[in-house]
Design an enzyme around this catalytic site. Structure first.
Site, PDB file in Angstrom:
ATOM      1  N   SER A  11      15.503  -7.926   3.282  1.00 27.32           N
ATOM      2  CA  SER A  11      16.180  -6.737   2.763  1.00 27.32           C
ATOM      3  C   SER A  11      17.540  -6.564   3.428  1.00 27.32           C
ATOM      4  O   SER A  11      17.816  -7.132   4.493  1.00 27.32           O
ATOM      5  CB  SER A  11      15.334  -5.488   3.028  1.00 27.32           C
ATOM      6  OG  SER A  11      15.346  -5.165   4.401  1.00 27.32           O
ATOM      7  N   LYS A  80       8.979   0.414  14.649  1.00 27.13           N
ATOM      8  CA  LYS A  80       7.921   1.259  14.093  1.00 27.13           C
ATOM      9  C   LYS A  80       6.928   0.456  13.246  1.00 27.13           C
ATOM     10  O   LYS A  80       5.820   0.922  12.990  1.00 27.13           O
ATOM     11  CB  LYS A  80       8.506   2.413  13.278  1.00 27.13           C
ATOM     12  CG  LYS A  80       9.244   2.033  12.017  1.00 27.13           C
ATOM     13  CD  LYS A  80       9.876   3.253  11.369  1.00 27.13           C
ATOM     14  CE  LYS A  80      10.686   2.907  10.136  1.00 27.13           C
ATOM     15  NZ  LYS A  80       9.887   2.407   9.017  1.00 27.13           N
ATOM     16  N   ASP A  81       7.308  -0.765  12.824  1.00 25.38           N
ATOM     17  CA  ASP A  81       6.417  -1.619  12.032  1.00 25.38           C
ATOM     18  C   ASP A  81       5.582  -2.563  12.885  1.00 25.38           C
ATOM     19  O   ASP A  81       4.759  -3.315  12.354  1.00 25.38           O
ATOM     20  CB  ASP A  81       7.233  -2.469  11.041  1.00 25.38           C
ATOM     21  CG  ASP A  81       7.938  -1.637   9.991  1.00 25.38           C
ATOM     22  OD1 ASP A  81       7.405  -0.567   9.630  1.00 25.38           O
ATOM     23  OD2 ASP A  81       9.024  -2.052   9.535  1.00 25.38           O
ATOM     24  N   THR A 124       7.805   8.813  -0.609  1.00 27.89           N
ATOM     25  CA  THR A 124       7.748   8.305   0.761  1.00 27.89           C
ATOM     26  C   THR A 124       6.701   7.205   0.867  1.00 27.89           C
ATOM     27  O   THR A 124       5.701   7.231   0.159  1.00 27.89           O
ATOM     28  CB  THR A 124       7.416   9.423   1.776  1.00 27.89           C
ATOM     29  OG1 THR A 124       7.231   8.835   3.070  1.00 27.89           O
ATOM     30  CG2 THR A 124       6.138  10.159   1.406  1.00 27.89           C
ATOM     31  N   SER A 126       5.110   6.717   3.666  1.00 28.71           N
ATOM     32  CA  SER A 126       4.439   6.996   4.926  1.00 28.71           C
ATOM     33  C   SER A 126       3.412   8.110   4.863  1.00 28.71           C
ATOM     34  O   SER A 126       3.707   9.224   4.422  1.00 28.71           O
ATOM     35  CB  SER A 126       5.524   7.364   5.960  1.00 28.71           C
ATOM     36  OG  SER A 126       5.001   8.021   7.067  1.00 28.71           O
ATOM     37  N   ARG A 128       2.294   9.478   7.518  1.00 31.98           N
ATOM     38  CA  ARG A 128       2.798  10.404   8.542  1.00 31.98           C
ATOM     39  C   ARG A 128       3.730  11.442   7.926  1.00 31.98           C
ATOM     40  O   ARG A 128       3.614  12.646   8.171  1.00 31.98           O
ATOM     41  CB  ARG A 128       3.544   9.612   9.629  1.00 31.98           C
ATOM     42  CG  ARG A 128       4.302  10.479  10.629  1.00 31.98           C
ATOM     43  CD  ARG A 128       5.192   9.622  11.519  1.00 31.98           C
ATOM     44  NE  ARG A 128       6.212   8.907  10.772  1.00 31.98           N
ATOM     45  CZ  ARG A 128       7.374   9.432  10.404  1.00 31.98           C
ATOM     46  NH1 ARG A 128       7.679  10.679  10.716  1.00 31.98           N
ATOM     47  NH2 ARG A 128       8.254   8.705   9.738  1.00 31.98           N
ATOM     48  N   ARG A 129       4.657  10.976   7.113  1.00 36.36           N
ATOM     49  CA  ARG A 129       5.583  11.905   6.450  1.00 36.36           C
ATOM     50  C   ARG A 129       4.848  12.779   5.446  1.00 36.36           C
ATOM     51  O   ARG A 129       5.090  13.982   5.365  1.00 36.36           O
ATOM     52  CB  ARG A 129       6.702  11.117   5.761  1.00 36.36           C
ATOM     53  CG  ARG A 129       7.661  10.449   6.731  1.00 36.36           C
ATOM     54  CD  ARG A 129       8.636   9.546   5.998  1.00 36.36           C
ATOM     55  NE  ARG A 129       9.571   8.902   6.907  1.00 36.36           N
ATOM     56  CZ  ARG A 129      10.129   7.714   6.695  1.00 36.36           C
ATOM     57  NH1 ARG A 129       9.838   7.031   5.590  1.00 36.36           N
ATOM     58  NH2 ARG A 129      10.982   7.202   7.565  1.00 36.36           N
ATOM     59  N   ARG A 146       7.760   2.497  -2.751  1.00 33.34           N
ATOM     60  CA  ARG A 146       7.872   1.196  -2.093  1.00 33.34           C
ATOM     61  C   ARG A 146       9.200   0.542  -2.426  1.00 33.34           C
ATOM     62  O   ARG A 146       9.951   1.000  -3.258  1.00 33.34           O
ATOM     63  CB  ARG A 146       6.713   0.292  -2.548  1.00 33.34           C
ATOM     64  CG  ARG A 146       5.318   0.807  -2.197  1.00 33.34           C
ATOM     65  CD  ARG A 146       5.031   0.789  -0.720  1.00 33.34           C
ATOM     66  NE  ARG A 146       5.458  -0.449  -0.102  1.00 33.34           N
ATOM     67  CZ  ARG A 146       4.815  -1.617  -0.192  1.00 33.34           C
ATOM     68  NH1 ARG A 146       3.679  -1.683  -0.868  1.00 33.34           N
ATOM     69  NH2 ARG A 146       5.271  -2.700   0.401  1.00 33.34           N
ATOM     70  N   ASN A 148      12.837  -1.846  -1.010  1.00 35.16           N
ATOM     71  CA  ASN A 148      13.873  -1.701   0.003  1.00 35.16           C
ATOM     72  C   ASN A 148      14.653  -0.400  -0.207  1.00 35.16           C
ATOM     73  O   ASN A 148      14.443   0.322  -1.189  1.00 35.16           O
ATOM     74  CB  ASN A 148      14.794  -2.933   0.018  1.00 35.16           C
ATOM     75  CG  ASN A 148      15.515  -3.147  -1.311  1.00 35.16           C
ATOM     76  OD1 ASN A 148      15.947  -2.203  -1.950  1.00 35.16           O
ATOM     77  ND2 ASN A 148      15.654  -4.398  -1.709  1.00 35.16           N
ATOM     78  N   VAL A 149      15.548  -0.115   0.709  1.00 38.54           N
ATOM     79  CA  VAL A 149      16.272   1.161   0.663  1.00 38.54           C
ATOM     80  C   VAL A 149      17.045   1.311  -0.641  1.00 38.54           C
ATOM     81  O   VAL A 149      17.048   2.391  -1.252  1.00 38.54           O
ATOM     82  CB  VAL A 149      17.229   1.272   1.878  1.00 38.54           C
ATOM     83  CG1 VAL A 149      18.140   2.480   1.733  1.00 38.54           C
ATOM     84  CG2 VAL A 149      16.430   1.376   3.172  1.00 38.54           C
ATOM     85  N   ARG A 152      14.777   2.311  -3.471  1.00 40.70           N
ATOM     86  CA  ARG A 152      14.356   3.705  -3.345  1.00 40.70           C
ATOM     87  C   ARG A 152      15.469   4.649  -3.775  1.00 40.70           C
ATOM     88  O   ARG A 152      15.219   5.649  -4.462  1.00 40.70           O
ATOM     89  CB  ARG A 152      13.929   3.992  -1.902  1.00 40.70           C
ATOM     90  CG  ARG A 152      12.750   3.153  -1.442  1.00 40.70           C
ATOM     91  CD  ARG A 152      12.361   3.492  -0.023  1.00 40.70           C
ATOM     92  NE  ARG A 152      11.624   2.388   0.596  1.00 40.70           N
ATOM     93  CZ  ARG A 152      11.061   2.448   1.783  1.00 40.70           C
ATOM     94  NH1 ARG A 152      11.142   3.538   2.498  1.00 40.70           N
ATOM     95  NH2 ARG A 152      10.422   1.412   2.279  1.00 40.70           N
ATOM     96  N   CYS A 239       0.270   1.172  12.373  1.00 43.33           N
ATOM     97  CA  CYS A 239       1.587   1.561  11.864  1.00 43.33           C
ATOM     98  C   CYS A 239       1.486   2.424  10.609  1.00 43.33           C
ATOM     99  O   CYS A 239       2.463   3.055  10.217  1.00 43.33           O
ATOM    100  CB  CYS A 239       2.397   0.306  11.546  1.00 43.33           C
ATOM    101  SG  CYS A 239       2.554  -0.825  12.931  1.00 43.33           S
TER     102      CYS A 239
END
Length: 309
Positions: A11, A80-81, A124, A126, A128-129, A146, A148-149, A152, A239
């Site tokens: 990415s 974080k991954d 998202t 996540s 967590r989010r 899902r 790449n940035v 999204r 993760c």
């Protein structure tokens, strides 16, 4: 000395990270390098929420296999991954200075989570989010986002979502513009993932380059991220579990704050602790025990059953 082979996902953000490390190795260690792009399981399966395709090594396993096979010398990860346990023969050699640790709210029409209409769609990847969004606004429709940035951002632009949440570090690194409302969420609003904003450098334990790679380690960031990772290790979390954990300094004391719970926000535990920075791992263990004593492991097991169902 021969060229270092750096393994990276493909990415734009992953390649930014790999090129950043390559530049630092050249400037600070006089090491030239080349980048080898590797597709991970997390990159290949894009039509299923992350939590449903497994919680460990989604973005690291293939890179680790190539490290062990000698095909690459260094793997550059978003920390974080990176799971808290490493395959035999590999180690985390350095943690780079952290970028902005926070999460970022992005929308073309609404300025904040609070201003979203009832039932608005928030994208998202996540749990967590999702957990922390639901804690604030149970009415919002959180959906898996899902890719790449750039993918999204395109889906946000096309109206698939009213808002999305990204890591502020990625927004900064890629210089993202063109979204009307972009607002960093404070750590109090949304506690980040372990290691968020930092890069983790992984190599073989017997690597000839290990002493040079280690020069890229940032002492303070290492202290914070090791504390966060120890907290996760004690809770036996991965993760992709709904845990936010953040370490910082407050008047030369190490402060840890954490929030965990069910993805729908129905059961949530949160707490903070201050202690001696020179005993950061012991502090993280004590902090985790507080959560365990309050039923954290049972909540996380229940959360996993729901997420993986």
């Amino acid at each position: 000395m021969r060229k270092v082979i750096i393994g990276s996902r493909g990415s734009m953000l992953a390649l930014w990270q790999a090129n950043y490390i390559a530049k630092r190795l050249q400037e600070e260690c006089n090491l030239s390098s080349e980048i080898k792009i590797i597709k991970t399981k997390g990159d290949k399966i894009l039509d299923v929420p992350l939590a449903k395709i497994g919680g460990k090594g989604l973005f690291t396993k293939e890179l680790e296999e190539m490290l062990l096979g000698g095909e690459i010398d260094l793997a550059v990860h978003s920390l974080k991954d990176v799971p808290v346990e490493f395959p035999q023969g590999l180690k985390l050699i350095a943690i780079t200075q952290r970028e902005d640790v926070r999460d970022c709210f992005l929308s073309h029409h609404y300025e904040s989570l609070q201003s979203l209409p009832v039932g608005a769609k928030v994208g998202t990847t996540s749990l967590r989010r999702t957990m922390q969004i639901k804690l604030k606004r149970a009415d919002l429709d959180t959906q898996s986002l899902r890719g790449n940035v750039q993918t999204r951002l395109e889906r946000l632009k096309n109206g698939d979502f009213d808002a999305i949440i990204l890591a502020q570090a990625g927004v900064n690194r890629l210089g993202i513009e063109g979204v009307k409302y972009m607002r960093a969420l404070s750590v109090e609003e949304m506690i980040p993932a372990m290691g968020q904003g930092a890069l983790g450098l992984e190599c073989r334990e017997d690597s000839e380059f290990a002493p040079l790679f280690a020069r890229l380690n940032d002492e303070n960031t290492g202290l914070f991220c090791e504390s966060e990772r120890e907290f996760i290790r004690c809770l036996e979390g991965g993760c992709q579990v709904p845990i936010g954990i953040h370490a910082s300094l407050q008047d030369d004391k190490l402060k840890l704050q954490a929030r965990l719970g069910m993805p729908d926000g129905s059961k949530v535990l949160e707490d903070s602790i201050l202690g001696d920075r020179n005993n950061h791992l012991a502090l993280a263990q004590e902090f985790a025990k507080r959560f365990i004593d309050r039923g954290a492991k049972e909540i996380l097991q229940e959360a996993s059953r729901v997420a993986f169902a």
